[in-house]
Write an enzyme that holds these catalytic residues in place. Structure first.
Site, PDB file in Angstrom:
ATOM      1  N   SER A  40      74.874  47.305  40.906  1.00  0.00           N
ATOM      2  CA  SER A  40      75.248  48.722  40.919  1.00  0.00           C
ATOM      3  C   SER A  40      74.735  49.492  42.130  1.00  0.00           C
ATOM      4  CB  SER A  40      74.786  49.425  39.642  1.00  0.00           C
ATOM      5  OG  SER A  40      73.392  49.613  39.644  1.00  0.00           O
ATOM      6  N   LYS A  79      68.907  53.801  40.118  1.00  0.00           N
ATOM      7  CA  LYS A  79      70.030  54.669  40.486  1.00  0.00           C
ATOM      8  C   LYS A  79      69.590  55.656  41.560  1.00  0.00           C
ATOM      9  CE  LYS A  79      72.540  52.812  37.302  1.00  0.00           C
ATOM     10  NZ  LYS A  79      73.393  51.724  37.684  1.00  0.00           N
TER      11      LYS A  79
END
Length: 179
Positions: A40, A79
């Protein structure tokens, strides 16, 4: 002679216990290694890279663009902070707007190029969304393959942030700062 050896051993033992105590406190409250799991955050971070995380952030201040570790219910997530508390954000044609102003995301250039070659968008349009107080909006750099604030994680509470990623330390050939 024997008395000196016992005294020396006792001294070394105390020093070892103090060193272990300091290491425990530093590992628990200040710094920690984490392993990136998944794609990701590519190309910024790669699957199985080991990153060094700073758990001590002055006044719990996080900034847009910081790469953070988020404590989830079953696993941790890596993230990038996109929206700060109180900001209104939206995405239109792969362009991020914050409070109505275009925000540059230079870390996406490689992924944007690949998406354009495929004739697709990197990030679907969304918003406007207002980020609640004491929460953050996060996304992965690999937007097509990221579970983040758009699709599952929701807004991130400040208390869920473990810390900020500082650098990759393993594999050694990949040693670098994380921007």
């Amino acid at each position: 002679m024997e008395h000196k050896t016992k005294k020396e051993l006792k001294s070394w033992g105390k020093a070892l216990i103090i060193a272990l105590g300091i290491a425990f406190v530093a590992r628990t409250f200040l710094f920690a290694p984490y392993t990136v799991k998944g794609v990701s955050m590519e190309p910024t971070l790669h699957d199985q890279e080991k990153i060094f995380v700073n758990k001590f952030t002055m006044n719990d201040r996080y900034h847009r663009g910081d790469i953070i570790i988020i404590k989830g219910k079953e696993k941790n997530y890596v993230k990038r902070i996109i929206g700060l508390p109180g900001e209104k954000i939206y995405m239109e044609n792969d362009k991020l707007f914050i409070d109505g102003v275009l925000s540059k995301e230079p870390y996406l250039s490689q992924n944007l190029k690949l998406a354009m070659e495929d004739g697709s968008k990197l990030t679907g349009d969304f918003g406007p969304i207002t980020v609640p107080q004491n929460k953050y909006f996060v996304m992965g750099d690999n937007r097509l393959k990221s579970e983040d604030s758009r699709n599952g994680l929701g807004f991130i509470r400040k208390q869920s942030i473990v810390g900020k990623s500082e650098f990759v330390f393993f594999p050694l050939s990949h040693f670098r700062d994380v921007d």
